[in-house]
Design an enzyme around this catalytic site. Structure first.
Site, mmCIF file in Angstrom:
data_model
loop_
_atom_site.group_PDB
_atom_site.id
_atom_site.type_symbol
_atom_site.label_atom_id
_atom_site.label_comp_id
_atom_site.label_asym_id
_atom_site.label_seq_id
_atom_site.Cartn_x
_atom_site.Cartn_y
_atom_site.Cartn_z
ATOM 1 N N ASP A 1 -26.044 -33.908 -24.111
ATOM 2 C CA ASP A 1 -24.742 -33.633 -23.497
ATOM 3 C C ASP A 1 -24.931 -32.695 -22.306
ATOM 4 O O ASP A 1 -25.390 -31.564 -22.474
ATOM 5 C CB ASP A 1 -23.832 -32.976 -24.556
ATOM 6 N N TRP B 1 -17.464 -25.538 -17.623
ATOM 7 C CA TRP B 1 -18.109 -25.231 -18.886
ATOM 8 C C TRP B 1 -18.450 -26.511 -19.598
ATOM 9 O O TRP B 1 -17.745 -27.499 -19.527
ATOM 10 C CB TRP B 1 -17.207 -24.377 -19.799
ATOM 11 N N GLU C 1 -14.777 -37.235 -23.822
ATOM 12 C CA GLU C 1 -14.209 -36.484 -24.943
ATOM 13 C C GLU C 1 -12.956 -35.729 -24.520
ATOM 14 O O GLU C 1 -12.113 -35.427 -25.352
ATOM 15 C CB GLU C 1 -15.250 -35.529 -25.546
ATOM 16 N N GLU D 1 -19.732 -39.203 -33.528
ATOM 17 C CA GLU D 1 -20.294 -37.846 -33.617
ATOM 18 C C GLU D 1 -19.880 -37.202 -34.933
ATOM 19 O O GLU D 1 -18.748 -37.352 -35.373
ATOM 20 C CB GLU D 1 -19.775 -37.002 -32.446
ATOM 21 N N TYR E 1 -24.756 -23.943 -22.725
ATOM 22 C CA TYR E 1 -23.918 -24.799 -23.547
ATOM 23 C C TYR E 1 -24.686 -25.354 -24.743
ATOM 24 O O TYR E 1 -25.807 -25.812 -24.608
ATOM 25 C CB TYR E 1 -23.354 -25.999 -22.747
ATOM 26 N N ARG F 1 -15.846 -41.905 -25.026
ATOM 27 C CA ARG F 1 -15.827 -40.899 -26.104
ATOM 28 C C ARG F 1 -14.449 -40.409 -26.520
ATOM 29 O O ARG F 1 -14.315 -39.500 -27.336
ATOM 30 C CB ARG F 1 -16.693 -39.698 -25.690
ATOM 31 N N HIS G 1 -22.399 -31.764 -20.456
ATOM 32 C CA HIS G 1 -21.171 -30.960 -20.491
ATOM 33 C C HIS G 1 -20.625 -30.674 -19.090
ATOM 34 O O HIS G 1 -20.293 -29.536 -18.747
ATOM 35 C CB HIS G 1 -21.378 -29.672 -21.293
ATOM 36 N N GLU H 1 -24.518 -37.652 -21.829
ATOM 37 C CA GLU H 1 -23.062 -37.474 -21.939
ATOM 38 C C GLU H 1 -22.510 -36.570 -20.846
ATOM 39 O O GLU H 1 -23.139 -35.565 -20.491
ATOM 40 C CB GLU H 1 -22.765 -36.873 -23.322
ATOM 41 N N ARG I 1 -28.524 -35.697 -31.304
ATOM 42 C CA ARG I 1 -28.300 -35.072 -29.995
ATOM 43 C C ARG I 1 -29.141 -33.808 -29.928
ATOM 44 O O ARG I 1 -29.122 -33.008 -30.875
ATOM 45 C CB ARG I 1 -26.813 -34.722 -29.846
HETATM 46 O O1 EZ4 Z 1 -17.885 -28.663 -26.537
HETATM 47 O O2 EZ4 Z 1 -15.417 -30.067 -28.700
HETATM 48 O O3 EZ4 Z 1 -19.990 -33.465 -27.497
HETATM 49 N N1 EZ4 Z 1 -19.408 -32.533 -27.958
HETATM 50 C C1 EZ4 Z 1 -18.893 -31.519 -27.246
HETATM 51 C C2 EZ4 Z 1 -18.059 -30.536 -28.036
HETATM 52 C C3 EZ4 Z 1 -17.150 -29.680 -27.151
HETATM 53 C C4 EZ4 Z 1 -16.080 -29.051 -28.007
HETATM 54 C C5 EZ4 Z 1 -15.067 -28.270 -27.183
HETATM 55 O O4 EZ4 Z 1 -14.036 -27.805 -28.011
HETATM 56 O O5 EZ4 Z 1 -19.086 -31.442 -26.058
HETATM 57 O O6 EZ4 Z 1 -18.877 -29.756 -28.851
HETATM 58 CO CO CO Z 2 -19.553 -33.416 -25.319
#
Ligand code: EZ4
Ligand code: CO
Length: 402
Positions: free
Chosen positions: A210, A402, A262, A339, A159, A283, A212, A236, A147
């Site tokens: 990611d 976030w 996730e 992961e 991030y 995930r 995020h 992701e 990643r």
């Molecule tokens: O930011 O688990 O793909 N992994 C992620 C993680 C999240 C954290 C938050 O606690 O996005 O690193």
């Molecule tokens: Co993630």
């Protein structure tokens, strides 16, 4: 066999972890990960005050019944706190069952479907040269899937990029870290990042990224389309997934594979995404999504639609979750990738484990149960140390995802 004790252990060997230990009258015990990053004590209390007392005297072999009891019996269903607590109980009970049967967990599930578990690591840099350097190190270490996250030119913090050197850790002590976000700058830069990776390393490694939850559906669609030539393994969390139908719009525009979930804690969070084939990888992981008993239902539903697993495995999930997840991954027929970010040395000492990493793949080991233990005396030397997950704001101050 009867459950005689259920204790919650909160420890901070480099970062906070919550562990549930269930002890039986025959001396066998099992442990489960109950860590919910930034909200640890909510789960600790849910377990201590509302779950542990109800476990005493039960037969630990009635895993399904205990799961149903904790899910339906609470009346208040689902949610990350509840499902993490249930996940920890479930993980500990499967651990006890494995120890009682003298079999590793993956064999109880139906045996290995593959020789080892492909994991992806994190290559993260403050700028492009640093990110590519980290990528090169992962290639060198044998990773088959990597990643990449990178600081964005002219954008404050972002991030995936730590303020401190060393392993990425989003939670901070003291004040909440307020990060800034510009979708325009991000969308402008990210295709160049992937282009640089493919130019330097070719197409031999799986490339992951990611988002995020930072984009709107149409922005995510545009990004997916723009990066198709770089053939990502997955993009992701391109947009928040509370509205599952939002992913239709992304799907209509791009063949870039999508991974989501996730933060999911139940099958209901992903039902439409899976049934409408709006995502390629799911995930959700054991700790946050109700343990083995529930996650295998998610995986079975996903298998009907050729959606594969990609369990969350950030270092805020404890080495206990990692162990249990590797058993799950070795068994689950529709496995995609796992992961793995590694752990602080102190965490590896507190949680002695049978799992191992070698050149981009992992194996859960052959120890009975999930093969992870806790050294309670050592854990007690690392008291809980509150830490906060960051928030993100747009450059004008608007609170963002976030
Ligand atoms: O930011 O688990 O793909 N992994 C992620 C993680 C999240 C954290 C938050 O606690 O996005 O690193
Ligand atoms: Co993630």
């Amino acid at each position: 066999m009867k459950i005689v004790r259920a204790d919650v252990i909160v420890t901070c060997p480099g970062r906070n972890f919550v562990t549930l230990k269930i002890v039986t009258d025959e001396g066998l015990y099992g442990i489960g990960d109950a860590t919910l990053n930034g909200r640890e004590l909510a789960v600790a209390s849910y377990l201590k005050d509302h779950v542990c007392p109800t476990l005493i005297g039960r037969d630990p072999g009635r895993i399904e019944d205990i799961w149903q009891y904790l899910y339906k019996g609470a009346y208040w269903r689902r949610g990350p706190v509840t499902m993490t607590a249930i996940g920890a109980v479930d993980m500990a009970l499967w651990d006890i069952l494995g120890k009682a049967a003298n079999l590793p967990l993956y064999r109880l599930l139906g045996g290995a479907s593959r020789d080892s578990v492909m994991v992806y690591g994190h290559a993260t840099g403050r700028d492009l040269p640093e990110a590519l350097e980290r990528y090169a190190e992962h290639v060198e270490a044998g990773y088959k899937a990597i990643r990449i996250q990178c600081g964005i030119p002219n954008m404050g913090s972002v991030y995936g990029v730590s303020k401190r050197a060393g392993a990425y850790e989003p939670a901070t002590k003291g004040a909440v870290d307020e990060q800034s976000w510009s979708t325009e700058k991000y969308l402008d830069f990210v295709p160049k990042l992937f282009e640089a990776v493919r130019e330097r390393f070719g197409f031999d490694t799986h490339l992951l990224h990611d988002v995020h939850h930072r984009l709107t559906p149409i922005e995510a669609a545009r990004l997916g389309k723009a990066v198709e030539p770089y053939r990502l393994f997955w993009l992701e969390d391109p947009t928040p997934a509370e509205n599952q139908a939002a992913f239709r719009l992304i799907r209509e525009h791009t063949v870039t594979p999508i991974a989501v979930g996730e933060v999911f804690n139940s099958i209901w969070d992903c039902k439409q995404l899976i049934e409408e084939q709006l995502v390629d990888y799911i995930r959700a992981t054991l700790t946050h999504a109700g343990g083995i008993t529930h996650l295998r239902r998610v995986a079975d539903l996903a298998s009907l639609y050729q959606v594969r697993t990609g369990c969350h495995g950030a270092s805020d999930l404890s080495p206990v979750c990692m162990g249990a997840a590797l058993h799950f991954d070795l068994w689950v027929p529709n496995f995609g990738v796992q992961e793995y970010m590694g752990y602080p040395e102190a965490a590896l000492d507190v949680f002695p484990h049978a799992w191992r990493f070698e050149r981009g793949v992992m194996h859960p080991g052959e120890a009975p149960g999930h093969g992870v233990d806790i050294d309670e005396a050592l854990a007690a030397r690392y008291p809980y140390d509150p830490a906060w997950l960051p928030v993100a704001r747009l450059e004008d101050g608007t609170l963002w995802n976030w």
